[in-house]
Write a protein that holds these residues in place. Structure first.
Motif, short mmCIF file in Angstrom:
data_model
loop_
_atom_site.label_atom_id
_atom_site.label_comp_id
_atom_site.label_asym_id
_atom_site.label_seq_id
_atom_site.Cartn_x
_atom_site.Cartn_y
_atom_site.Cartn_z
N ILE A 4 0.86 -1.18 0.00
CA ILE A 4 0.00 0.00 0.00
C ILE A 4 0.91 1.24 0.00
CG2 ILE A 4 -1.82 1.24 1.23
CD1 ILE A 4 -2.66 -1.53 0.16
N PRO A 5 0.84 2.09 -1.05
CA PRO A 5 1.79 3.19 -1.17
C PRO A 5 1.40 4.47 -0.43
CG PRO A 5 0.47 3.04 -3.15
CD PRO A 5 0.04 1.91 -2.25
N SER A 6 0.10 4.65 -0.18
CA SER A 6 -0.32 5.93 0.40
C SER A 6 -1.39 5.70 1.47
CB SER A 6 -0.87 6.85 -0.70
OG SER A 6 -2.09 6.32 -1.19
N GLY A 7 -1.80 6.77 2.11
CA GLY A 7 -2.78 6.69 3.18
C GLY A 7 -4.22 6.76 2.71
N LEU A 20 -6.56 -0.23 5.65
CA LEU A 20 -5.18 -0.67 5.39
C LEU A 20 -4.23 0.49 5.69
CD1 LEU A 20 -5.79 -2.47 1.99
CD2 LEU A 20 -5.31 -3.57 4.16
N LEU A 21 -3.07 0.14 6.21
CA LEU A 21 -2.08 1.17 6.55
C LEU A 21 -1.02 1.26 5.46
CD1 LEU A 21 -1.63 0.28 10.32
CD2 LEU A 21 -3.07 2.06 9.33
N ILE A 22 -0.30 2.37 5.47
CA ILE A 22 0.80 2.56 4.52
C ILE A 22 1.83 1.45 4.77
CG2 ILE A 22 2.70 4.09 3.84
CD1 ILE A 22 0.93 6.42 4.69
N ASN A 23 2.36 0.86 3.68
CA ASN A 23 3.35 -0.22 3.67
C ASN A 23 2.78 -1.58 4.10
OD1 ASN A 23 5.41 1.40 2.67
ND2 ASN A 23 5.99 2.07 4.73
N ASP A 24 1.47 -1.72 4.22
CA ASP A 24 0.87 -3.04 4.40
C ASP A 24 1.06 -3.84 3.11
OD1 ASP A 24 0.05 -2.72 6.98
OD2 ASP A 24 -2.09 -2.50 6.52
#
Length: 173
Positions: A156-159, A165-169
């Motif tokens: 996941i690149p952004s918020g 989902l969180l960033i970097n999941d």
């Protein structure tokens, strides 16, 4: 949404070309193996006969009919066909799999390749480096197929999806 008819026809046209373009060269090889040359020109039946000549399972011919998957099965069948004519080198296998219309035409007009059958193939012993090479090629093709048609890992690149989902999941799609 179902696949449009023109896409479906395009996929099967490519499959048909994979089976028919090598047929002129295969016809000569069929003769060397003791089969009538005309049988090389009948799609799917030609690879059914090749499976018989190579002593390989005939159910692979049915896998050829599956869209896109058949494009990867057919070169494997062609490599096995080259082997029953004593062709075991990497270049022979690249020719049989990627350049089959030209390779089988060239091989068919050679005087030297004679049909050695599946028994002759079983007598051939691969060198150690060749086992590793074949395993690496298989791994690359399998990984490519899986990533293209089954699933792929994403981060996941952004918020934008913060509530679920969180960033970097990591996510498999």
């Amino acid at each position: 949404r179902p696949m449009p008819v023109n896409h479906f026809l395009t996929v099967y046209l490519i499959t048909l070309l994979l089976l028919l373009l090598p047929a002129p060269g295969m016809a000569r090889l069929f003769q060397k193996a003791g089969l009538p040359a005309w049988k090389a020109y009948i799609p799917f039946y030609n690879t059914w006969l090749i499976q018989g000549l190579t002593g390989r399972p005939k159910h692979w011919v049915f896998w050829q009919a599956i869209p896109v998957i058949g494009w990867f099965i057919t070169p494997g069948i062609y490599i096995e066909f080259a082997k029953v004519f004593g062709r075991f080198s990497v270049l022979d296998h690249i020719g049989a799999s990627l350049l089959s219309p030209f390779y089988f035409a060239w091989l068919g007009f050679q005087k030297q390749p004679c049909f050695i059958g599946p028994e002759g193939v079983k007598k051939h012993v691969k060198q150690g480096w060749r086992e590793w090479y074949d395993a690496a090629i298989f791994a690359i093709v399998a990984a490519t197929l899986i990533r293209t048609f089954v699933f792929e890992a994403y981060t996941i690149p952004s918020g934008s999806m913060e509530k679920s989902l969180l960033i970097n999941d990591f996510l498999f799609v």
